[in-house]
Design a protein around this motif. Sequence first.
Motif, mmCIF file in Angstrom:
data_model
loop_
_atom_site.group_PDB
_atom_site.id
_atom_site.type_symbol
_atom_site.label_atom_id
_atom_site.label_comp_id
_atom_site.label_asym_id
_atom_site.label_seq_id
_atom_site.Cartn_x
_atom_site.Cartn_y
_atom_site.Cartn_z
ATOM 1 N N LYS A 149 0.598 -1.285 -0.049
ATOM 2 C CA LYS A 149 0.046 -0.120 -0.043
ATOM 3 C C LYS A 149 0.865 1.201 -0.037
ATOM 4 O O LYS A 149 2.033 1.251 0.584
ATOM 5 N N GLY A 162 -2.770 4.927 2.072
ATOM 6 C CA GLY A 162 -3.635 3.647 2.468
ATOM 7 C C GLY A 162 -4.187 2.908 1.114
ATOM 8 O O GLY A 162 -4.816 1.847 1.305
ATOM 9 N N ASP A 179 2.331 -2.701 8.251
ATOM 10 C CA ASP A 179 1.150 -2.317 9.059
ATOM 11 C C ASP A 179 0.469 -3.763 8.901
ATOM 12 O O ASP A 179 -0.463 -4.030 7.994
ATOM 13 N N ASP A 185 0.187 -6.132 5.766
ATOM 14 C CA ASP A 185 0.411 -5.359 4.700
ATOM 15 C C ASP A 185 1.903 -4.422 4.547
ATOM 16 O O ASP A 185 2.510 -4.318 6.094
ATOM 17 N N VAL A 211 3.671 -0.817 3.676
ATOM 18 C CA VAL A 211 3.379 0.386 3.263
ATOM 19 C C VAL A 211 4.739 1.048 2.951
ATOM 20 O O VAL A 211 5.597 0.938 3.529
#
Length: 139
Positions: free
Chosen positions: A56, A60, A98, A101, A103
């Motif tokens: 991502k 977000g 995160d 995920d 980032v």
Amino acid sequence: MNRKTALLTGIAGAFLIAAPALAQDATTPQTPEPASAEAAAAQPQSLTLSPGATVKSADGSEIGKLVGVQNGAGGQELTVRTADGQVHPAPLAGIRQDGADIVINATLADVEAAAPIASPNAAQPTPDAEPAPPADAPH
């Protein structure tokens, strides 16, 4: 007199060997604690980069799925499969985790602007292709 000198030398040697151990304070922690939150944030963090993890942008929005990591012209970079099915390099700048995920400090447009990476499967020969004969084989 030789016995007395040998005895005193031995005792002095024992004190010199034991002095560092005696000088330690058992109540002080052996690892220093960060002085502030800034110092804690500056320490490297552990990342788990699993192929298939969602990559991502910092805002977000989803960029794609992680394929792996490679050495590019500017150093190490992520390889990300975007929604169009192509694999693009993505910068490691600002990388953090995160949950499951990954980032990064790049947008989908930034990643898609980079030239696509050729699929590693495209370079492999097909199973029914005949291998070339060895160079030293008789004709």
